[in-house]
Scaffold this active site. Sequence first.
Site, PDB file in Angstrom:
ATOM      1  CB  THR A  54      -0.935  -0.016   1.226  1.00  0.00           C
ATOM      2  OG1 THR A  54      -1.479  -1.328   1.368  1.00  0.00           O
ATOM      3  CG2 THR A  54      -2.055   0.992   1.072  1.00  0.00           C
ATOM      4  CE  LYS A  82       9.262  17.092  19.559  1.00  0.00           C
ATOM      5  NZ  LYS A  82       9.229  18.347  18.783  1.00  0.00           N
ATOM      6  NE  ARG A 103      -1.725  -0.115   6.185  1.00  0.00           N
ATOM      7  CZ  ARG A 103      -1.384  -1.177   5.453  1.00  0.00           C
ATOM      8  NH1 ARG A 103      -0.360  -1.932   5.813  1.00  0.00           N
ATOM      9  NH2 ARG A 103      -2.050  -1.491   4.357  1.00  0.00           N
ATOM     10  CG  HIS A 131      -6.551  -2.214   3.175  1.00  0.00           C
ATOM     11  ND1 HIS A 131      -6.278  -1.067   2.431  1.00  0.00           N
ATOM     12  CD2 HIS A 131      -5.407  -2.962   3.168  1.00  0.00           C
ATOM     13  CE1 HIS A 131      -5.030  -1.138   2.004  1.00  0.00           C
ATOM     14  NE2 HIS A 131      -4.478  -2.254   2.431  1.00  0.00           N
TER      15      HIS A 131
END
Length: 303
Positions: A54, A82, A103, A131
């Site tokens: 992908t 962070k 993703r 997907h």
Amino acid sequence: MSRNWGNSSLLSVKELTRIDFEEVFQQAKEILPDPDLFKGKIASIMFFEPSTRTRFSFTSAMMKLGGEVIDFTNPEMTSIKKGETLIDTLRMFQNYVDIVIIRYPGSDELIAAASEVSIPIINAGDGTNEHPTQALLDLYTIQEHFGKIDGMRIAIIGELLYSRPVHSLALSLAKFRDIKMRLIAPKGFSLPTTILQELERESIQYEQTEDLNFADVDVVYTTRVHAERFTDKDECERIKGSYRLTKEIVKRKLSKDAVIMCALPKTFDQVDPGVDELKQAIYFKQAGNGIPVRMALLKMILS
Ligand code: CP
């Protein structure tokens, strides 16, 4: 009615109609590289989970159309480390790029974040949910091979519970006519109830079984055990190999005109490498279709 693709996000195949699928297939069939089409356009390939097909096929598709790519595939080296949220990250990226292909492990978080930004977001796999672009290329492959999708008899085999490709595949097939689905899975690992309910709403004929019986189907779609999704590793080991395809099994049980498909990657306990030699095994061709299909999708959204 046809979808207005321009600048639109794609988060789930539930957004698409049959006509939308057919539009993508038509574009994919005709599309050629065009180094000028996306001049000045930038995509961010933002992957929080591993990928080969992908990630790199979207990158290649973007480049074949003359666009550029910002690779965001090591979140540890970004301000996510962070504590920055996905929403804030996308708020920043809408200043940097024209589209984000993402993703991400959390489906709800992705959907919420996508609604907050003005650029299109393409779901390249959201955890165990969906997907959508895999389903587009899977159905394109079936259409290309058989010349149709209506009337297909398909056996989907393996660990289906956590397999986002087969979730999107089943929901997509439900948009076509006279589909017959056989779901072959270990007990407790068939499709999630929400997807079965959607198949029932669309009056799709399906049966669930634990028996490896695919003598009467056009397509065998095999999926691996998604070991990375299991908290109970013993259970994962227990079901591995349940429906391993070998050359001998395929020759004995599958019609010569049928095909074997897989989203890939495939694992050794799922498909014996000898199966690769069989004419029925079209999974590498299927993966190759990721290029025209993703080029077509990008073209429809960005140009
Ligand atoms: N089919 C698929 O999504 O493969 P990758 O995880 O390698 O992208």
